[in-house]
Design a protein around this motif. Sequence first.
Motif, short mmCIF file in Angstrom:
data_model
loop_
_atom_site.label_atom_id
_atom_site.label_comp_id
_atom_site.label_asym_id
_atom_site.label_seq_id
_atom_site.Cartn_x
_atom_site.Cartn_y
_atom_site.Cartn_z
N LEU A 73 0.90 -1.22 -0.19
CA LEU A 73 0.05 0.03 0.09
C LEU A 73 0.85 1.18 0.03
CD1 LEU A 73 -2.77 -1.16 2.58
CD2 LEU A 73 -3.00 -1.26 0.21
N PHE A 74 2.08 1.15 0.47
CA PHE A 74 2.93 2.28 0.36
C PHE A 74 3.85 2.49 -0.76
CE2 PHE A 74 2.30 0.42 4.89
CZ PHE A 74 1.23 1.31 5.17
N ALA A 75 3.54 1.79 -1.98
CA ALA A 75 4.63 1.86 -2.87
C ALA A 75 3.81 2.43 -4.00
CB ALA A 75 5.06 0.43 -2.82
N GLN A 76 2.70 2.74 -3.95
CA GLN A 76 1.67 3.17 -5.02
C GLN A 76 2.33 4.39 -5.55
OE1 GLN A 76 -2.08 3.21 -3.72
NE2 GLN A 76 -2.32 0.92 -3.52
N ASP A 77 2.20 4.83 -6.89
CA ASP A 77 2.83 5.94 -7.48
C ASP A 77 1.42 6.84 -8.23
OD1 ASP A 77 5.51 5.47 -7.07
OD2 ASP A 77 5.53 4.20 -8.89
N ASN A 78 0.41 6.25 -7.89
CA ASN A 78 -0.63 6.98 -8.50
C ASN A 78 -1.13 8.16 -7.72
OD1 ASN A 78 -2.16 5.62 -6.54
ND2 ASN A 78 -2.95 4.07 -7.69
N GLY A 79 -0.71 8.35 -6.44
CA GLY A 79 -1.20 9.18 -5.66
C GLY A 79 -2.65 9.17 -4.80
N LEU A 80 -3.21 7.76 -5.10
CA LEU A 80 -4.05 7.75 -4.34
C LEU A 80 -3.74 6.62 -2.78
CD1 LEU A 80 -6.80 6.61 -7.02
CD2 LEU A 80 -6.67 8.80 -5.85
N LEU A 81 -4.51 7.01 -1.84
CA LEU A 81 -4.13 6.32 -0.51
C LEU A 81 -5.35 5.52 -0.40
CD1 LEU A 81 -2.63 9.03 1.67
CD2 LEU A 81 -1.68 7.17 0.62
N PRO A 82 -5.26 4.29 -0.04
CA PRO A 82 -6.16 3.22 0.14
C PRO A 82 -7.09 3.68 1.49
CG PRO A 82 -4.32 2.18 0.76
CD PRO A 82 -3.93 3.46 0.05
#
Length: 166
Positions: free
Chosen positions: A18-27
């Motif tokens: 969850l902390f490696a997303q590059d799309n700018g959206l937080l779950p």
Amino acid sequence: MHKALLIALCLTLPSGALFAQDNGLLPPNVIFVTSTGFWEESGGAPQPEESRDDDKNAKTAAPGGRRGYYKLIAVRQEDGTAQVHLQQIASTPTGPEVVSSAELEEFTALKPYVTDIRPETSTGITPQPGMFATVYLKTEAGATEPETWTVLIDELGDIKIERATN
């Protein structure tokens, strides 16, 4: 359509991803994030203007040295309890970079319902390397008052997690 696929993907990823997303959206299961404190590898004490978080006042660390800040993140689990993760973030010319990320097992063992995480100061300025933050949690969902725990990282990087005493 793309957002629906992205949301479905987020729901199937393990919490570490969850902390490696590059799309700018937080779950949606990320319930608290606090950035605070600072660290540096250069070994020299920062000057007061180096403690500022804004780029125009920050000086770079000594050649070859890195510097950055810490993040505490609470992630809600399916049963309503939370995991607390600590991240060490490097400030780089291309933007923030995760240096390390770890679940704080002391909190996981409590199976806490995290109600808040607060930094030592809201100004973003700390006088010396390290971090101090307060985690408010309940160990029983029906409890009326939260317990207060502190997360302290000293200037050497040693981590201490303990119940706060007033």
